[in-house]
Design a protein around this motif. Structure first.
Motif, PDB file in Angstrom:
ATOM      1  N   ASP A  27      -1.839 -47.701   3.359  1.00 40.69           N
ATOM      2  CA  ASP A  27      -1.754 -47.244   4.742  1.00 40.69           C
ATOM      3  C   ASP A  27      -1.896 -45.729   4.828  1.00 40.69           C
ATOM      4  O   ASP A  27      -2.868 -45.186   4.310  1.00 40.69           O
ATOM      5  N   ASN A  28      -0.957 -44.996   5.439  1.00 42.15           N
ATOM      6  CA  ASN A  28      -1.195 -43.604   5.798  1.00 42.15           C
ATOM      7  C   ASN A  28      -0.491 -42.605   4.885  1.00 42.15           C
ATOM      8  O   ASN A  28       0.286 -42.974   4.005  1.00 42.15           O
ATOM      9  N   ARG A  57      -8.904 -43.641   0.561  1.00 43.23           N
ATOM     10  CA  ARG A  57      -9.403 -42.267   0.400  1.00 43.23           C
ATOM     11  C   ARG A  57      -8.547 -41.253   1.146  1.00 43.23           C
ATOM     12  O   ARG A  57      -8.326 -40.138   0.680  1.00 43.23           O
ATOM     13  N   LEU A  58      -8.040 -41.636   2.300  1.00 43.96           N
ATOM     14  CA  LEU A  58      -7.255 -40.730   3.139  1.00 43.96           C
ATOM     15  C   LEU A  58      -6.043 -40.168   2.407  1.00 43.96           C
ATOM     16  O   LEU A  58      -5.623 -39.036   2.666  1.00 43.96           O
ATOM     17  N   THR A  59      -5.497 -40.925   1.477  1.00 44.40           N
ATOM     18  CA  THR A  59      -4.213 -40.547   0.864  1.00 44.40           C
ATOM     19  C   THR A  59      -4.304 -40.199  -0.619  1.00 44.40           C
ATOM     20  O   THR A  59      -3.282 -39.948  -1.259  1.00 44.40           O
ATOM     21  N   LEU A 272      -5.817 -31.969   1.580  1.00 43.71           N
ATOM     22  CA  LEU A 272      -4.386 -32.172   1.800  1.00 43.71           C
ATOM     23  C   LEU A 272      -3.558 -31.251   0.916  1.00 43.71           C
ATOM     24  O   LEU A 272      -2.531 -30.707   1.337  1.00 43.71           O
ATOM     25  N   LYS A 273      -3.988 -31.045  -0.316  1.00 42.66           N
ATOM     26  CA  LYS A 273      -3.229 -30.188  -1.228  1.00 42.66           C
ATOM     27  C   LYS A 273      -3.275 -28.726  -0.780  1.00 42.66           C
ATOM     28  O   LYS A 273      -2.276 -28.003  -0.908  1.00 42.66           O
ATOM     29  N   ASP A 274      -4.418 -28.260  -0.274  1.00 39.47           N
ATOM     30  CA  ASP A 274      -4.474 -26.897   0.254  1.00 39.47           C
ATOM     31  C   ASP A 274      -3.556 -26.751   1.461  1.00 39.47           C
ATOM     32  O   ASP A 274      -2.866 -25.742   1.624  1.00 39.47           O
TER      33      ASP A 274
END
Length: 354
Positions: A27-28, A57-59, A272-274
């Motif tokens: 999921d998210n 891929r989103l997570t 996301l990490k940045d």
């Protein structure tokens, strides 16, 4: 490739036979962040096992670099639109599942607080002997063969971290210290420091980060004027403020900031990490409930979280030092003054503890 696996309603679990483990959460972002204590728990109970994760891929950046994981499998959901044709997305998913099936996992676990047919299918397609997940009910009982070790869903409202670990407890896996994990690399921290330095933000004074986060289709938003009032109040007090948002919101947010006629840095990134590295460098993070809130908790930044209809008992930022604001089922009942007061209180406590 995904031939029917023998399905027993009950199967005796033999921990000694576990050499390879697959954890599935599809999921998210916030959900996957709340699942990271499960990875540490699995590593603690199976120190020699090969542990892999399957996410969308989103997570993927949530689990990339996690020290308790040996391999990350990633697939693209058709609805996320990476591929022009739905059949292409399905074909790519098939290829990932073929790789997983070839690994011959002993144990596959679907981590969710409620039964999900899409997740159950991924667990079933792994071909693992032991398949653990929430028991289906009602119309979903036709999918009962997806799992062969069932977990009854929790009825009481407990945090998503505990709800995730509840699935593992069915096979005797738990952990005392439940820590979120989001690994940042040096490159992420270097780009964060460069951004802050370039914009005249220094660590001699506290840095407050406001996240413009909207999900209009879900009715989850805070009025733009509220954000602007918070910024004006903080700037008037001489605070260092930065604004952060998603790339698709950047143009809208930039226009809002220009109305203030003050130089407020705006940051956005597809990484996301940045994003998390910027948040980590801040002293207080202000956001609506959602994925960014859980990311902030994972990197240890004290967070002022604005809640509406979602239950804070389940979704509050995990850990100590955070503050939840809620005045009913609409986040817009929370005023700008409430948020400014919460920020002041958090900064005062941090100063007193220093």
């Amino acid at each position: 490739m995904c031939g029917r696996v023998k399905s027993e309603s009950k199967i005796p679990f033999q921990k000694s036979q576990i050499r390879k483990i697959l954890l599935v959460r599809n999921d998210n972002i916030g959900d996957v962040v709340c699942t990271t204590p499960c990875l540490e728990a699995l590593r603690y109970h199976f120190p020699e096992a090969f542990i892999a994760v399957l996410v969308c891929r989103l997570t993927e950046e949530v689990v990339i670099g996690n020290p308790f994981v040996d391999k990350v499998y990633v697939y693209d959901k058709a609805k996320h639109g990476r591929y022009k044709f739905v059949l292409t997305a399905w074909w790519k998913q098939f290829q990932v599942l073929r790789q997983i099936r070839g690994e011959h996992f002993d144990l596959a676990i679907g981590i969710r607080s409620e039964f999900s047919p899409s997740q159950g299918w991924l667990v079933y397609a792994s071909g693992a002997r032991y398949r653990v997940g929430i028991a289906p009910s009602g119309k979903d009982r036709k999918f009962s063969f997806f799992y062969n070790i069932y977990v009854e869903p929790l009825k009481e409202a407990v945090h998503e971290v505990e709800r995730s670990l509840h699935v593992l407890r069915r096979i005797g896996v738990d952990i005392d210290e439940k820590r979120l994990m989001l690994k940042l690399f040096n490159d992420n921290l270097i780009q964060a420091d460069r951004f802050l330095s370039k914009n005249g933000i220094f660590n001699q004074k506290p840095v407050i980060c406001l996240n413009f986060n909207r999900r209009l289709e879900e009715g989850r938003y805070w009025e733009d004027e509220n954000y602007l009032k918070v910024i004006e109040s903080l700037v008037a007090e001489g605070r260092q403020v930065i604004v952060i948002t998603a790339p698709h919101e950047a143009q809208h947010v930039r226009g809002l900031i220009k109305r203030l006629n003050v130089g407020i840095p705006l940051y956005y990134s597809r990484s996301l990490k940045d994003f998390a590295a910027i948040v980590r460098r801040c002293d207080v993070f202000v956001t609506l409930q959602g994925g960014p809130m859980h990311v902030a908790a994972a990197v240890g930044t004290p967070t002022v979280a604005l809640f509406g209809k979602n239950d804070p008992e389940i979704w509050a930022p995990w850990g100590k030092g955070h503050m939840v604001l809620r005045k009913g089922n609409d986040a817009n009942l929370i005023g700008a003054d409430d948020v400014v007061a919460a920020i002041r209180g958090m900064l005062a406590r941090k100063t007193a503890a220093a």
